[in-house]
Design a protein around this motif. Structure first.
Motif, PDB file in Angstrom:
ATOM      1  N   ASP A   1     -20.324 -48.124  -3.349  1.00 40.12           N
ATOM      2  CA  ASP A   1     -21.363 -47.395  -4.065  1.00 40.12           C
ATOM      3  C   ASP A   1     -22.642 -48.234  -4.076  1.00 40.12           C
ATOM      4  O   ASP A   1     -22.645 -49.355  -4.597  1.00 40.12           O
ATOM      5  CB  ASP A   1     -20.899 -47.121  -5.505  1.00 40.12           C
ATOM      6  N   PRO A   2     -23.763 -47.726  -3.523  1.00 39.36           N
ATOM      7  CA  PRO A   2     -24.993 -48.524  -3.524  1.00 39.36           C
ATOM      8  C   PRO A   2     -25.585 -48.717  -4.906  1.00 39.36           C
ATOM      9  O   PRO A   2     -26.418 -49.604  -5.099  1.00 39.36           O
ATOM     10  CB  PRO A   2     -25.937 -47.696  -2.630  1.00 39.36           C
ATOM     11  N   GLN A   3     -25.172 -47.907  -5.882  1.00 37.17           N
ATOM     12  CA  GLN A   3     -25.728 -48.028  -7.226  1.00 37.17           C
ATOM     13  C   GLN A   3     -25.077 -49.166  -8.005  1.00 37.17           C
ATOM     14  O   GLN A   3     -25.761 -49.970  -8.641  1.00 37.17           O
ATOM     15  CB  GLN A   3     -25.544 -46.710  -7.977  1.00 37.17           C
ATOM     16  N   ASN A   4     -23.738 -49.243  -7.951  1.00 36.90           N
ATOM     17  CA  ASN A   4     -23.012 -50.214  -8.764  1.00 36.90           C
ATOM     18  C   ASN A   4     -22.355 -51.323  -7.952  1.00 36.90           C
ATOM     19  O   ASN A   4     -21.861 -52.290  -8.522  1.00 36.90           O
ATOM     20  CB  ASN A   4     -21.937 -49.506  -9.595  1.00 36.90           C
ATOM     21  N   GLY A   5     -22.310 -51.170  -6.628  1.00 30.57           N
ATOM     22  CA  GLY A   5     -21.727 -52.199  -5.800  1.00 30.57           C
ATOM     23  C   GLY A   5     -20.220 -52.250  -5.829  1.00 30.57           C
ATOM     24  O   GLY A   5     -19.636 -53.294  -5.519  1.00 30.57           O
ATOM     25  N   VAL A   6     -19.549 -51.171  -6.216  1.00 27.61           N
ATOM     26  CA  VAL A   6     -18.088 -51.113  -6.244  1.00 27.61           C
ATOM     27  C   VAL A   6     -17.630 -50.004  -5.303  1.00 27.61           C
ATOM     28  O   VAL A   6     -18.421 -49.150  -4.886  1.00 27.61           O
ATOM     29  CB  VAL A   6     -17.573 -50.861  -7.676  1.00 27.61           C
ATOM     30  N   GLN A   7     -16.346 -50.018  -4.973  1.00 23.46           N
ATOM     31  CA  GLN A   7     -15.806 -49.013  -4.078  1.00 23.46           C
ATOM     32  C   GLN A   7     -15.489 -47.733  -4.848  1.00 23.46           C
ATOM     33  O   GLN A   7     -14.797 -47.768  -5.865  1.00 23.46           O
ATOM     34  CB  GLN A   7     -14.548 -49.533  -3.391  1.00 23.46           C
ATOM     35  N   VAL A   8     -15.993 -46.622  -4.338  1.00 23.30           N
ATOM     36  CA  VAL A   8     -15.754 -45.306  -4.919  1.00 23.30           C
ATOM     37  C   VAL A   8     -15.450 -44.351  -3.767  1.00 23.30           C
ATOM     38  O   VAL A   8     -15.741 -44.656  -2.608  1.00 23.30           O
ATOM     39  CB  VAL A   8     -16.981 -44.806  -5.715  1.00 23.30           C
ATOM     40  N   PRO A   9     -14.852 -43.181  -4.050  1.00 23.93           N
ATOM     41  CA  PRO A   9     -14.644 -42.203  -2.988  1.00 23.93           C
ATOM     42  C   PRO A   9     -15.960 -41.769  -2.358  1.00 23.93           C
ATOM     43  O   PRO A   9     -17.033 -41.848  -2.969  1.00 23.93           O
ATOM     44  CB  PRO A   9     -13.949 -41.040  -3.716  1.00 23.93           C
ATOM     45  N   VAL A  10     -15.870 -41.306  -1.131  1.00 23.26           N
ATOM     46  CA  VAL A  10     -17.081 -40.927  -0.397  1.00 23.26           C
ATOM     47  C   VAL A  10     -17.806 -39.775  -1.087  1.00 23.26           C
ATOM     48  O   VAL A  10     -19.044 -39.682  -1.029  1.00 23.26           O
ATOM     49  CB  VAL A  10     -16.726 -40.566   1.053  1.00 23.26           C
ATOM     50  N   LEU A  11     -17.074 -38.898  -1.746  1.00 21.09           N
ATOM     51  CA  LEU A  11     -17.730 -37.801  -2.462  1.00 21.09           C
ATOM     52  C   LEU A  11     -18.534 -38.328  -3.647  1.00 21.09           C
ATOM     53  O   LEU A  11     -19.620 -37.819  -3.937  1.00 21.09           O
ATOM     54  CB  LEU A  11     -16.687 -36.780  -2.929  1.00 21.09           C
ATOM     55  N   SER A  12     -18.004 -39.340  -4.326  1.00 22.32           N
ATOM     56  CA  SER A  12     -18.762 -39.946  -5.409  1.00 22.32           C
ATOM     57  C   SER A  12     -20.044 -40.581  -4.884  1.00 22.32           C
ATOM     58  O   SER A  12     -21.109 -40.479  -5.503  1.00 22.32           O
ATOM     59  CB  SER A  12     -17.917 -40.998  -6.125  1.00 22.32           C
ATOM     60  N   GLN A  13     -19.957 -41.240  -3.734  1.00 16.99           N
ATOM     61  CA  GLN A  13     -21.162 -41.835  -3.151  1.00 16.99           C
ATOM     62  C   GLN A  13     -22.168 -40.752  -2.770  1.00 16.99           C
ATOM     63  O   GLN A  13     -23.373 -40.916  -2.962  1.00 16.99           O
ATOM     64  CB  GLN A  13     -20.793 -42.659  -1.926  1.00 16.99           C
ATOM     65  N   PHE A  14     -21.669 -39.636  -2.255  1.00 13.81           N
ATOM     66  CA  PHE A  14     -22.562 -38.534  -1.911  1.00 13.81           C
ATOM     67  C   PHE A  14     -23.292 -37.999  -3.147  1.00 13.81           C
ATOM     68  O   PHE A  14     -24.520 -37.799  -3.127  1.00 13.81           O
ATOM     69  CB  PHE A  14     -21.760 -37.407  -1.244  1.00 13.81           C
TER      70      PHE A  14
END
Length: 256
Positions: A115-128
């Motif tokens: 996640d570019p906002q928090n720097g943690v791994q999230v599902p791709v839909l969350s990143q979208f």
């Protein structure tokens, strides 16, 4: 031009309190507090905003920042900035929760990215959804509105005023409960459609047990999920606008 110790201390009194509040806000607020945002750029932005705000602010008490009272006031200014940024950060957390719910339902829970906002791994839909929320936040001038709110907070909650009462914590907790409601509202259209599709596959499995439901169900669920996400994007955009408006209104209610 000569500068004396008294004039230097006066500058410290005028600039230290706003700088702590503004820097705490930039550290906790979305976009500004993202891990991809350079720390040096955040500090320079805090210095620039503080320099522009100080001539417009009311007079501040002449308290030594390193004294016990000054340290308490510094902690109070940091708490104000962190609380204002934390409220908006919960909106982006709601976006991440919505994306995680959809990803798990579609079968994309294993597809993770940073996640570019928090720097943690999230599902791709969350990143979208986070990228979409960030673009809408910048498009509606949310970053400028946030800086305007921190400037207004010095009028409604000046430096040296009494601390918040117990209602401040109550308002924060009440807003945190809205985070899950907003996430559900964002993901509800696609979740409803995917639930009906899963129910249909359950009926098909009972009618034809020899059918390999995993080989057929995953592609259909993923394809249908993307279709319904695409169809729900206009409603999600309107919901994000309302979410940001509610967040800014709640920030203005933090101060008495």
């Amino acid at each position: 031009m000569l500068f004396g110790a008294d004039q230097l201390m006066q500058w410290v009194h005028h600039y230290s309190w706003p700088f702590v509040r503004v820097s705490a806000l930039l550290m906790a607020a979305p976009v500004f507090g993202a891990s991809s945002f350079p720390v040096r750029g955040r500090i320079l932005l805090a210095v620039l905003v503080t320099t522009l705000l100080v001539p417009l602010l009311p007079s501040v008490p002449a308290v030594d920042p390193l004294s016990p009272l000054g340290l308490i006031m510094l902690a109070q200014q940091a708490l104000i900035g962190l609380a204002m940024g934390f409220l908006l950060q919960m909106l982006f957390a709601a976006v991440v929760i919505a994306g995680q719910s959809l990803a798990v339902t579609m079968g994309l829970g294993f597809a993770m990215s940073v996640d570019p906002q928090n720097g943690v791994q999230v599902p791709v839909l969350s990143q979208f959804y986070v990228i979409l929320a960030t673009l809408i936040f910048l498009a509606v001038d949310g970053h400028l509105t946030l800086l305007g709110l921190v400037a207004e907070s010095f009028e409604t909650f000046p430096v040296g005023s009494p601390v918040w009462d117990f209602q401040f914590a109550i308002r924060l907790v009440a807003w945190a409960s809205q985070m899950f409601l907003l996430a559900l509202m964002m993901a509800l259209p696609a979740l409803t459609a995917l639930l009906l599709i899963n129910l249909a596959f359950g009926v098909i499995t009972r009618a034809a047990p020899q059918l390999n439901i995993f080989a057929v169900g995953f592609p259909v669920t993923i394809l249908a999920g993307f279709v319904f996400i695409l169809l729900s994007l206009p409603a999600v955009s309107d919901l994000l606008n309302d979410m940001f408006a509610q967040g800014f209104a709640r920030i203005s209610l933090l101060t008495p």
